[in-house]
Design an enzyme around this catalytic site. Sequence first.
Site, PDB file in Angstrom:
ATOM      1  N   GLU A  93      -9.207 -10.279  -8.017  1.00  0.00           N
ATOM      2  CA  GLU A  93      -8.261  -9.177  -7.842  1.00  0.00           C
ATOM      3  C   GLU A  93      -7.123  -9.244  -8.872  1.00  0.00           C
ATOM      4  OE1 GLU A  93      -7.363  -9.478  -3.635  1.00  0.00           O
ATOM      5  OE2 GLU A  93      -9.349  -8.714  -3.089  1.00  0.00           O
ATOM      6  N   THR A 108      -5.154  -8.051  10.268  1.00  0.00           N
ATOM      7  CA  THR A 108      -5.459  -6.788   9.567  1.00  0.00           C
ATOM      8  C   THR A 108      -5.027  -5.577  10.379  1.00  0.00           C
ATOM      9  OG1 THR A 108      -7.337  -7.833   8.487  1.00  0.00           O
ATOM     10  CG2 THR A 108      -7.331  -5.432   8.527  1.00  0.00           C
ATOM     11  N   HIS A 120      -1.888  -5.470   1.335  1.00  0.00           N
ATOM     12  CA  HIS A 120      -3.176  -6.142   1.136  1.00  0.00           C
ATOM     13  C   HIS A 120      -2.911  -7.500   0.504  1.00  0.00           C
ATOM     14  CE1 HIS A 120      -7.280  -6.957  -0.249  1.00  0.00           C
ATOM     15  NE2 HIS A 120      -6.693  -7.400  -1.346  1.00  0.00           N
ATOM     16  N   LYS A 174       0.839  -1.207   0.000  1.00  0.00           N
ATOM     17  CA  LYS A 174       0.000   0.000   0.000  1.00  0.00           C
ATOM     18  C   LYS A 174       0.878   1.263   0.000  1.00  0.00           C
ATOM     19  CE  LYS A 174      -3.848  -2.268   2.352  1.00  0.00           C
ATOM     20  NZ  LYS A 174      -4.875  -2.120   3.410  1.00  0.00           N
ATOM     21  N   PHE A 189     -15.616   3.318   7.111  1.00  0.00           N
ATOM     22  CA  PHE A 189     -14.262   3.732   6.716  1.00  0.00           C
ATOM     23  C   PHE A 189     -14.029   3.625   5.205  1.00  0.00           C
ATOM     24  CE2 PHE A 189     -14.065  -0.732   8.120  1.00  0.00           C
ATOM     25  CZ  PHE A 189     -13.514  -1.348   7.008  1.00  0.00           C
ATOM     26  N   ARG A 233      -1.348 -14.779   3.808  1.00  0.00           N
ATOM     27  CA  ARG A 233      -2.120 -14.089   4.865  1.00  0.00           C
ATOM     28  C   ARG A 233      -1.476 -14.313   6.224  1.00  0.00           C
ATOM     29  NH1 ARG A 233      -6.715 -11.166   3.789  1.00  0.00           N
ATOM     30  NH2 ARG A 233      -7.731 -11.870   5.693  1.00  0.00           N
ATOM     31  N   TYR A 262     -12.341  -2.690  -3.521  1.00  0.00           N
ATOM     32  CA  TYR A 262     -12.829  -2.729  -2.137  1.00  0.00           C
ATOM     33  C   TYR A 262     -14.359  -2.722  -2.061  1.00  0.00           C
ATOM     34  CZ  TYR A 262      -8.192  -2.155   0.007  1.00  0.00           C
ATOM     35  OH  TYR A 262      -6.906  -2.362   0.455  1.00  0.00           O
ATOM     36  N   ARG A 320       2.774  -7.066   9.002  1.00  0.00           N
ATOM     37  CA  ARG A 320       2.071  -5.984   9.705  1.00  0.00           C
ATOM     38  C   ARG A 320       2.529  -5.879  11.158  1.00  0.00           C
ATOM     39  NH1 ARG A 320      -3.520  -8.008   7.110  1.00  0.00           N
ATOM     40  NH2 ARG A 320      -3.633  -6.688   5.269  1.00  0.00           N
ATOM     41  N   ASN A 349      -1.916  -0.314   6.945  1.00  0.00           N
ATOM     42  CA  ASN A 349      -1.397  -1.617   7.387  1.00  0.00           C
ATOM     43  C   ASN A 349      -0.479  -2.275   6.350  1.00  0.00           C
ATOM     44  OD1 ASN A 349      -3.404  -2.248   5.605  1.00  0.00           O
ATOM     45  ND2 ASN A 349      -4.420  -3.747   6.920  1.00  0.00           N
TER      46      ASN A 349
END
Length: 143
Positions: A126, A91, A115, A9, A57, A85, A49, A102, A112
């Site tokens: 995606e 998250t 993704h 990100k 948010f 993951r 998203y 993270r 964070n």
Amino acid sequence: MERTFLMVKPDGVQRNLVGEIVSRFEQKGYTLVGAKMLAVSKELAETHYGEHKERPFFGELVGFITSSPVFAMVWEGENVISEARKMMGATNPQEATPGTIRGDYGIQVSKNVIHGSDSVESAAREIDLFFNEDELVSFKKTN
Ligand code: CMP
């Protein structure tokens, strides 16, 4: 062979964490089959998203991911979706175990660092959203 979509990100890119993050997945043994820097458009962010559209948010999320460039990747390997993951951690970075990406590099849930797709279906969706077929390679390692 399974594939997943991962994206460093804007916070991770600005903090020069791209190399460190790529290195972790390389060292784990996964294969990078596509990667690019890009500025995410508002339309792409809202589609990507889409499942969070009703969350309070959502505006912040879209605003952040479009605020500066991201590094999008496709990684290949056995169980790469769930293993990636695990390597990313929870998250919310404050709940992520030290040793995860993270857990090691984040503090805020909105920033964070990375993704990653959460299922076979979201990975396919995606990857298709961010990459054209001719931007992905397919090869067998011989070294
Ligand atoms: P990601 O895995 O990219 O998927 C959805 C994102 O929403 C998530 O990472 C977080 O960065 C973000 N997110 C989740 N909860 C909040 C929150 N309470 N405030 C801001 N962003 C959030």
